[in-house]
Design an enzyme around this catalytic site. Structure first.
Site, mmCIF file in Angstrom:
data_model
loop_
_atom_site.group_PDB
_atom_site.id
_atom_site.type_symbol
_atom_site.label_atom_id
_atom_site.label_comp_id
_atom_site.label_asym_id
_atom_site.label_seq_id
_atom_site.Cartn_x
_atom_site.Cartn_y
_atom_site.Cartn_z
ATOM 1 N NE ARG A 21 -48.723 29.491 -58.170
ATOM 2 C CZ ARG A 21 -48.714 28.295 -57.580
ATOM 3 N NH1 ARG A 21 -48.492 28.220 -56.286
ATOM 4 N NH2 ARG A 21 -48.911 27.202 -58.287
ATOM 5 C CG MET A 23 -47.491 33.740 -67.437
ATOM 6 S SD MET A 23 -47.874 32.591 -68.743
ATOM 7 C CE MET A 23 -47.053 31.150 -68.187
ATOM 8 C CG ASP A 42 -55.298 32.181 -57.640
ATOM 9 O OD1 ASP A 42 -55.313 31.101 -57.024
ATOM 10 O OD2 ASP A 42 -54.480 32.418 -58.547
ATOM 11 C CG ASP A 65 -62.909 26.149 -57.605
ATOM 12 O OD1 ASP A 65 -62.454 25.944 -58.754
ATOM 13 O OD2 ASP A 65 -63.132 25.219 -56.804
ATOM 14 C CB VAL A 66 -61.790 28.548 -62.957
ATOM 15 C CG1 VAL A 66 -61.082 29.871 -62.765
ATOM 16 C CG2 VAL A 66 -60.816 27.366 -62.908
ATOM 17 C CE1 TYR A 158 -51.073 22.535 -68.025
ATOM 18 C CE2 TYR A 158 -49.679 22.085 -69.928
ATOM 19 C CZ TYR A 158 -50.183 22.975 -68.987
ATOM 20 O OH TYR A 158 -49.785 24.296 -69.020
ATOM 21 C CE LYS A 162 -53.024 24.909 -70.051
ATOM 22 N NZ LYS A 162 -53.578 26.207 -69.648
ATOM 23 C CB THR A 193 -44.512 30.456 -63.196
ATOM 24 O OG1 THR A 193 -44.851 29.155 -63.675
ATOM 25 C CG2 THR A 193 -44.649 31.480 -64.311
ATOM 26 C CB THR A 196 -41.363 26.011 -65.024
ATOM 27 O OG1 THR A 196 -41.297 27.382 -64.645
ATOM 28 C CG2 THR A 196 -42.317 25.839 -66.173
#
Ligand SMILES: NC(=O)c1ccc[n+]([C@@H]2O[C@H](COP(=O)([O-])OP(=O)(O)OC[C@H]3O[C@@H](n4cnc5c(N)ncnc54)[C@H](O)[C@@H]3O)[C@@H](O)[C@H]2O)c1
Length: 267
Positions: A21, A23, A42, A65-66, A158, A162, A193, A196
């Protein structure tokens, strides 16, 4: 001699994380539109399968799963088995929650760092050997954030992830340039998205353009960075934020229109 059309991704094989979903989905769609074959990874299996099915024969979904090295190994193997090579990795998957530092749950801090920072790290480890084995070098695009270039209230966990992702990006660019692998970071501002959805508005007073962005607008930048048109870009960080990071907008506009001020939510 036939040349690949500029900005196109014909002949390119990409693995995009968090592609069920938002981006990631927009990036997968843009890549296929430009001629790439894409593996969408995903944890949202049903949603991801649906997007891949909709994209047709040039797309495939893999549960990924990253945070799990074995899951990465499976995704890379499936990519190679399906399309024969791996040229592009887009580290897009992330989770987002906010909390003042003193209130942050240590378990949630660890979860955010694991998905948003350790995940891309593991992805680079898993994908690069396959890229090196290919004939064309490679490109990695890491989706950081405006929260990765400035401090934002309640974005301790977060933001740390980042910011860290930018450091990882630059370091990877230095280490992998000799193998013809470029590594760049994208710094989106507020984009419309699921992440947000709680903002509930298309306005974005702190952005020069006065609105939040659309996933497709970031996807086109990612496609450019993945393509040979960006052949001399590595270790770079490109904002896609409607001008939110350019500086401060006035609290009220010169024309007297209200409300363009600070405090709009950035991701
Ligand atoms: N939306 C924004 O305003 C904004 C702004 C700046 C940066 N970003 C970044 O852009 C990227 C995409 O965000 P989005 O807005 O599309 O969010 P989103 O929540 O819609 O999509 C994130 C995707 O990542 C997946 N994901 C989460 N944990 C995972 C895991 N462990 N393994 C694999 N996949 C996992 C989710 O299932 C989801 O499909 C993220 O890196 C986000 O931090 C978003």
């Amino acid at each position: 001699m036939t040349e690949t059309p500029r900005g196109q991704l014909a002949g390119t094989v990409a693995l995009v994380t968090g592609a069920a979903r938002g981006m990631g989905e927009a990036i997968a769609r843009e890549f296929v539109r430009r001629g790439a074959r894409v593996v969408l990874g995903d944890v949202l299996v049903d949603e991801g399968r649906k997007v891949a099915e909709d994209l047709g024969e040039h797309a495939r979904f893999v549960p990924l799963d990253v945070t799990d090295p074995d899951s990465w190994a499976h995704a890379v193997t499936l990519t190679l088995d399906t399309y024969g090579t791996l040229d592009v990795l887009v580290n897009n998957a992330a989770i987002y929650t906010t909390s003042p530092i003193l209130d942050e749950d240590p378990a949630q801090l660890e979860r955010i760092l694991k998905v948003d920072l350790v995940g891309p790290f593991l992805g680079i480890q898993a994908a690069v050997p396959a890229m090196k084995a290919g004939a064309r070098g490679g490109a990695i695009v890491n989706i950081s954030s405006q929260a990765g270039v400035q401090g934002i209230w309640a974005h301790g966990a977060y933001g740390a992830a980042k910011w860290g992702l930018r450091g990882l990006s630059r370091t990877a660019a230095l280490e992998l340039g000799g193998d013809g692998i470029r590594v760049n970071a994208v710094l989106p501002g507020a984009i419309d998205t699921a992440m947000t959805a709680h903002l509930g508005t298309s306005e974005h007073p702190a952005a020069a353009l006065g609105r939040i962005g659309r996933p497709e607008e970031v996807a086109r930048l990612v496609a450019f960075l993945a393509s040979d048109d960006a052949s001399y870009l590595t270790g770079a960080e490109v904002a896609a934020d409607g001008g939110a990071s350019a500086g401060r907008m006035p609290v009220s506009t010169p024309s007297g229109g209200g409300g363009r001020g600070e405090g709009a939510d950035e991701k």
